[in-house]
Design an enzyme around this catalytic site. Structure first.
Site, PDB file in Angstrom:
ATOM      1  N   GLN A 116       5.703   4.471 -14.164  1.00 35.75           N
ATOM      2  CA  GLN A 116       4.454   3.717 -14.298  1.00 35.75           C
ATOM      3  C   GLN A 116       4.476   2.859 -15.566  1.00 35.75           C
ATOM      4  OE1 GLN A 116       1.803   3.763 -12.017  1.00 35.75           O
ATOM      5  NE2 GLN A 116       1.004   2.119 -13.299  1.00 35.75           N
TER       6      GLN A 116
ATOM      7  N   LYS B 255      -1.514   7.277  -6.131  1.00 36.97           N
ATOM      8  CA  LYS B 255      -0.185   7.173  -5.494  1.00 36.97           C
ATOM      9  C   LYS B 255       0.250   8.535  -4.968  1.00 36.97           C
ATOM     10  CE  LYS B 255       1.245   3.218  -8.228  1.00 36.97           C
ATOM     11  NZ  LYS B 255       1.806   2.755  -9.499  1.00 36.97           N
TER      12      LYS B 255
ATOM     13  N   ASP C  75       9.965   0.094  -6.982  1.00 39.36           N
ATOM     14  CA  ASP C  75       9.161  -0.975  -7.585  1.00 39.36           C
ATOM     15  C   ASP C  75       9.888  -2.319  -7.515  1.00 39.36           C
ATOM     16  OD1 ASP C  75       6.586  -0.604  -8.429  1.00 39.36           O
ATOM     17  OD2 ASP C  75       7.128   0.289 -10.359  1.00 39.36           O
TER      18      ASP C  75
END
Ligand code: NDP
Length: 297
Positions: free
Chosen positions: A98, A54, A121
């Site tokens: 994460q 990422k 997200d």
């Protein structure tokens, strides 16, 4: 094999190109550099790989990448303090924590502490509610990537029968909401669904997000249907070593389907591309600027 292979790797590259071009415009015309902060708690090897790639792709499209690697024993209050700091930082337009988090941390609490406008997200309860009520939201990256590929392949999805196998908050439920938003007739199947093969045989679009290697077989697929395979499963090869497979049995499904995403090279690359797309969307919204076309739902 008759199905068209939907090349997620190539499609993700075009999404990243669009994002990169928009980043360049934001810098040139407005002096703004979009920034993505990624927070990793602990040393889970798979998470480390995801975070590294990422960060790399964030920099490749010209955005600023802020990585925060915290010790596995980090307390909830320290993590929440970091998120508060990132929420207040004008250089940070997107925040991603994460998952999975170590078990002593409450994932829901942590996700809901992120500013919804920076929640790239799309897991904050406000964004879940906005998506569920058909309002402008931040959309979870994996289902957004699936939607982009479906729209690209079919044009309009209106009136199509879609079956989503899996009801997780990360993939299945937001995917179903997105398909409903595009006027599909949506069925969500799960582990208690009766006659799953019969349900799947009704589908023009099958999204498999189960986590069971090669569970969906060609015999379940309506001829000409589109199969989007979200699953990522590592299985042993008879000759030794391992390989990645999806939740659909590729060869038997490809023999019947009209189109199918491969694993690897299908949904996976689109997920990171959509994270970058969400970051640019968040940056434009934060600055009251027009959002790039085609990068959100
Ligand atoms: P979850 O484990 O959270 O959810 C799995 C879902 O599948 C559940 O709703 C479960 O039903 C359902 N299920 C399990 N077994 C069966 C069965 N035999 N028949 C029908 N339904 C079943 O997984 P995720 O949604 O997080 O992920 C799904 C897959 O997608 C995984 O392989 C994961 O690795 C992959 N993934 C890939 C991503 C990418 O970028 N490509 C990103 C995220 C995930 P129930 O609710 O009843 O238990």
């Amino acid at each position: 094999m008759s199905a068209k292979i939907i090349d997620g790797k190539a499609f993700a590259a075009t999404v990243r190109e669009k994002v990169g071009a928009h980043v360049a415009r934001l810098k040139e015309e407005h002096g703004i550099t979009p920034g993505l902060a990624v927070v990793l708690v602990g040393e889970d090897p798979a998470s480390q790989v995801y975070v590294r790639s990422k960060g790399k792709m964030t920099v490749e499209v010209g955005m600023a990448s802020f990585e925060h690697k915290l010790d596995v024993n980090t307390s909830e209050s320290d993590l929440l303090a970091l998120i508060a700091q990132l929420n207040a930082d004008p250089k940070v337009h997107g925040i991603l924590v994460q998952l999975p988090l170590p078990s002593h941390l409450d994932s829901d609490l942590v996700m809901n502490s992120i500013d919804p406008a920076k929640d790239v997200d799309g897991f904050h309860i406000s964004n879940v509610g906005l998506l569920g009520t058909g309002q402008k939201s931040m959309v979870p990256c994996t289902p957004l990537g699936c939607l982009m590929m479906l729209r690209d392949h079919h044009g309009s999805l209106s009136g199509m029968n879609a079956v989503v196998i899996g009801r997780s908050n990360i993939v299945g439920k937001p995917m179903a909401n997105l398909l409903l938003g595009d006027s599909c007739t949506v069925t969500i199947a799960h582990s208690r669904t009766r006659d799953l093969p019969g349900v799947v045989r009704q589908a023009d679009i099958v999204v498999a997000a189960v986590g069971r290697p090669e569970m969906v077989v060609g015999d379940w697929i309506k001829p000409g249907a589109t199969v989007i395979d979200v699953g990522i499963n590592r299985i042993d090869k008879p000759e030794g070593g391992t390989r990645l497979v999806g939740d659909a049995h590729f060869d038997s499904c490809a023999a019947v389907a009209g189109a199918i995403t491969p694993v690897p090279g299908g949904v996976g690359p689109m997920t990171i591309a959509c994270l970058l797309a969400n970051t640019i969307t968040a940056c434009c919204r934060a600055n009251g600027l027009a959002e790039p076309e085609g990068l959100t739902a």
